[in-house]
Design an enzyme around this catalytic site. Structure first.
Site, PDB file in Angstrom:
ATOM      1  N   HIS A 179     -68.375 -12.003   1.243  1.00 47.14           N
ATOM      2  CA  HIS A 179     -67.291 -12.192   0.596  1.00 47.14           C
ATOM      3  C   HIS A 179     -65.953 -11.736   1.191  1.00 47.14           C
ATOM      4  CE1 HIS A 179     -69.060 -13.336  -3.806  1.00 47.14           C
ATOM      5  NE2 HIS A 179     -69.769 -13.409  -2.871  1.00 47.14           N
ATOM      6  N   TYR A 190     -62.465  -8.383 -11.199  1.00 42.21           N
ATOM      7  CA  TYR A 190     -62.185  -7.049 -11.750  1.00 42.21           C
ATOM      8  C   TYR A 190     -61.123  -7.400 -12.729  1.00 42.21           C
ATOM      9  CZ  TYR A 190     -65.073  -4.762  -8.310  1.00 42.21           C
ATOM     10  OH  TYR A 190     -65.885  -4.229  -7.317  1.00 42.21           O
ATOM     11  N   PRO A 219     -68.876   3.179 -11.099  1.00 45.28           N
ATOM     12  CA  PRO A 219     -69.230   2.043 -10.145  1.00 45.28           C
ATOM     13  C   PRO A 219     -68.056   1.078  -9.979  1.00 45.28           C
ATOM     14  CG  PRO A 219     -69.925   1.747 -12.444  1.00 45.28           C
ATOM     15  CD  PRO A 219     -69.256   3.195 -12.203  1.00 45.28           C
ATOM     16  N   LYS A 266     -68.998   1.790  -4.781  1.00 49.56           N
ATOM     17  CA  LYS A 266     -69.289   2.730  -3.693  1.00 49.56           C
ATOM     18  C   LYS A 266     -70.590   3.505  -3.815  1.00 49.56           C
ATOM     19  CE  LYS A 266     -65.833   1.600  -1.206  1.00 49.56           C
ATOM     20  NZ  LYS A 266     -66.139   0.584  -0.668  1.00 49.56           N
ATOM     21  N   TYR A 304     -62.225  -0.930   0.022  1.00 53.22           N
ATOM     22  CA  TYR A 304     -63.172  -1.674  -0.486  1.00 53.22           C
ATOM     23  C   TYR A 304     -64.375  -2.101   0.586  1.00 53.22           C
ATOM     24  CZ  TYR A 304     -65.495  -4.991  -3.814  1.00 53.22           C
ATOM     25  OH  TYR A 304     -66.187  -5.382  -4.917  1.00 53.22           O
TER      26      TYR A 304
HETATM   27  C1  PHB Z   1     -72.475  -5.212  -9.319  1.00 49.69           C
HETATM   28  O1  PHB Z   1     -72.613  -6.667  -9.117  1.00 49.69           O
HETATM   29  O2  PHB Z   1     -73.467  -4.727 -10.214  1.00 49.69           O
HETATM   30  C2  PHB Z   1     -71.387  -4.599  -9.318  1.00 49.69           C
HETATM   31  C3  PHB Z   1     -70.328  -5.293  -8.262  1.00 49.69           C
HETATM   32  C4  PHB Z   1     -69.351  -4.351  -8.140  1.00 49.69           C
HETATM   33  C5  PHB Z   1     -68.890  -3.177  -8.783  1.00 49.69           C
HETATM   34  C6  PHB Z   1     -69.904  -2.761  -9.650  1.00 49.69           C
HETATM   35  C7  PHB Z   1     -71.209  -3.352  -9.811  1.00 49.69           C
HETATM   36  O3  PHB Z   1     -67.894  -2.686  -8.363  1.00 49.69           O
END
Ligand code: PHB
Ligand code: APR
Length: 393
Positions: free
Chosen positions: A75, A204, A296, A300, A388
């Protein structure tokens, strides 16, 4: 009691312990992994799915990158949805070409178990009552029992990769250990569904009703989350209620394209920031969730574990192959410096995107302005992007 010897005894057969064991074994250093649960139990845990490029490289170095490279997705960007619109963070552009790999932690762990088995690596499952002894001496050892028999394992080093609840961190005397903790007043309700992801890249979303995240495991398996009060119970959330709430937090055109379906997994996870210092006590070295937990939001958790393993791996290589202990001596300080930066980033992302129950109007304006600033400044975007994709090891 049976007595055996190994060079590096690793407590915990999660991704941290398995990755270290695999890396060391390939360089001729002997390890044994002691895991409390069965392999199926460990593989049954659904966890996150975004790998920093440095972690992906470490998996390749461990000889475990083949399926990740074939089935994982690279990505180059993420979206942040706010005020009804979608803004993109071009990770590759702002980092000079760095990206992340979307590949589930469950798959990472499965590949590591397979690689351990292929090399004849020893993983002792259902090891009960693991206890650590003589950590300050040059002859530390651990004891455990299995099927009613007691065992003792003599070793040079013990690695505590046994997660947040394991015995390793607790073996450090309380007058030595310092713990820092922040518990957030909400959780994430996560749903896994066999549907096409709503977007080719992660979204997000900040919304007045609360945070939401659109993620994926593959093009036919989606992972979605919504922020919920920590007092909520999964049984109180029907699939229909989940999809309706998720849609309400996404921009209208995104919500209109969301494919829904039955959940195949649904759970609520609390959000917490936690760091234990130091990460070394005598000949015990902590790694991963045993020493730190992040909320989450910045993806990280697994990646912070991987950076610990990177430093430990190189420290142990230098010790065994070059008789140089500088890496091990500096491990706690070096690992913690990067851990705290991942903590800061995760805390910042969490504050930026969630609805806090006690926040005032002024706090929401600060959040909005933080987002407006982010998407008006290449410097701010570059800062988000470099964190990130993962700061250098
Ligand atoms: C997930 O795909 O479970 C996931 C992806 C990004 C995050 C947290 C969880 O920041
Ligand atoms: N004896 C042996 N093993 C134990 C014990 C014990 N007393 N207690 C816990 N364990 C095992 C757990 O069963 C688990 O399999 O230690 C393992 C720790 O694995 P994780 O919790 O997955 O931690 P880690 O390997 O550090 O993985 C990094 O970062 O944010 C997270 O989700 C991410 O789990 C991931 C973690």
């Amino acid at each position: 009691m049976s007595i055996t010897t190994t060079q590096v005894a690793i407590i915990g057969g999660g991704p941290s312990g398995l990755l270290l064991s695999q890396l060391l074994h390939r360089r001729g250093i002997e390890t044994v992994v002691f895991e409390k649960h069965t392999r199926d139990y460990v593989l049954g845990r659904i966890r996150a799915g975004v790998l920093e490029h440095g972690f992906a490289d470490l998996m390749r170095e461990a000889g475990c990158g083949e399926r990740m490279d074939a089935e994982g997705e690279i990505h180059e960007g993420i979206y942040i949805a706010h005020q009804g619109r979608m803004d993109r963070v071009d990770l590759a552009k702002h980092t000079g070409g760095d990206t992340v790999v979307v590949y589930g932690q469950t798959e990472v762990t499965r590949d590591l178990y397979q690689a351990r088995a292929d090399m004849g690596g020893v993983v002792v499952h259902q090891a009960e009552d693991v206890a650590l002894h003589d950590l300050k001496s040059t002859t530390p050892y651990l004891t455990y029992s299995k099927d009613g028999t007691s065992h003792r394992v003599n070793c040079d080093y013990i690695i505590g990769a046994d997660g947040f609840h394991g015995p390793s961190r607790k073996a450090i005397p309380s007058d030595v250990l310092r713990e820092y903790e922040k518990v957030y007043p909400f959780g994430w309700l996560g749903v896994l569904s066999e549907t096409k992801p709503v977007s080719p890249e992660l979204i997000y979303a900040r919304h007045d009703r609360g945070f939401a995240l659109c993620s994926m495991r593959s093009q036919v398996l989606s992972r979605y989350y919504i922020q919920v009060p920590i007092t909520d119970n999964v049984d109180g959330w029907s699939d229909d209620a989940f999809w309706a709430e998720l849609k309400s937090r996404l921009p209208a055109d995104v919500a209109a394209g969301l494919e829904t379906g039955p959940s195949i997994e649904k759970s609520i996870a609390p959000l917490r920031s936690f760091v234990a210092e130091p990460m070394r006590y005598g000949n015990l070295f902590l790694a991963g969730d045993a020493a730190h937990i992040v909320p989450p939001t910045g993806a990280k958790g697994l990646n912070s574990a991987a950076s610990d393993i990177y430093y430990l791996y190189h420290g142990l290589l230098d010790h065994y192959l070059k008789d140089d202990d500088a890496g091990l001596e500096g491990y706690s300080e070096t690992a913690l410096a990067r851990v705290w930066k991942a903590q800061r980033f995760s805390w910042w992302m969490t504050n930026l995107l969630h609805r806090f129950p006690d926040s005032a109007e002024v706090d929401r304006r600060f959040q909005q302005t933080d987002l407006d600033y982010l998407f008006s400044s290449d410097a701010a975007l570059a800062s988000l992007a470099e964190n990130y994709v993962g700061l250098p090891y």
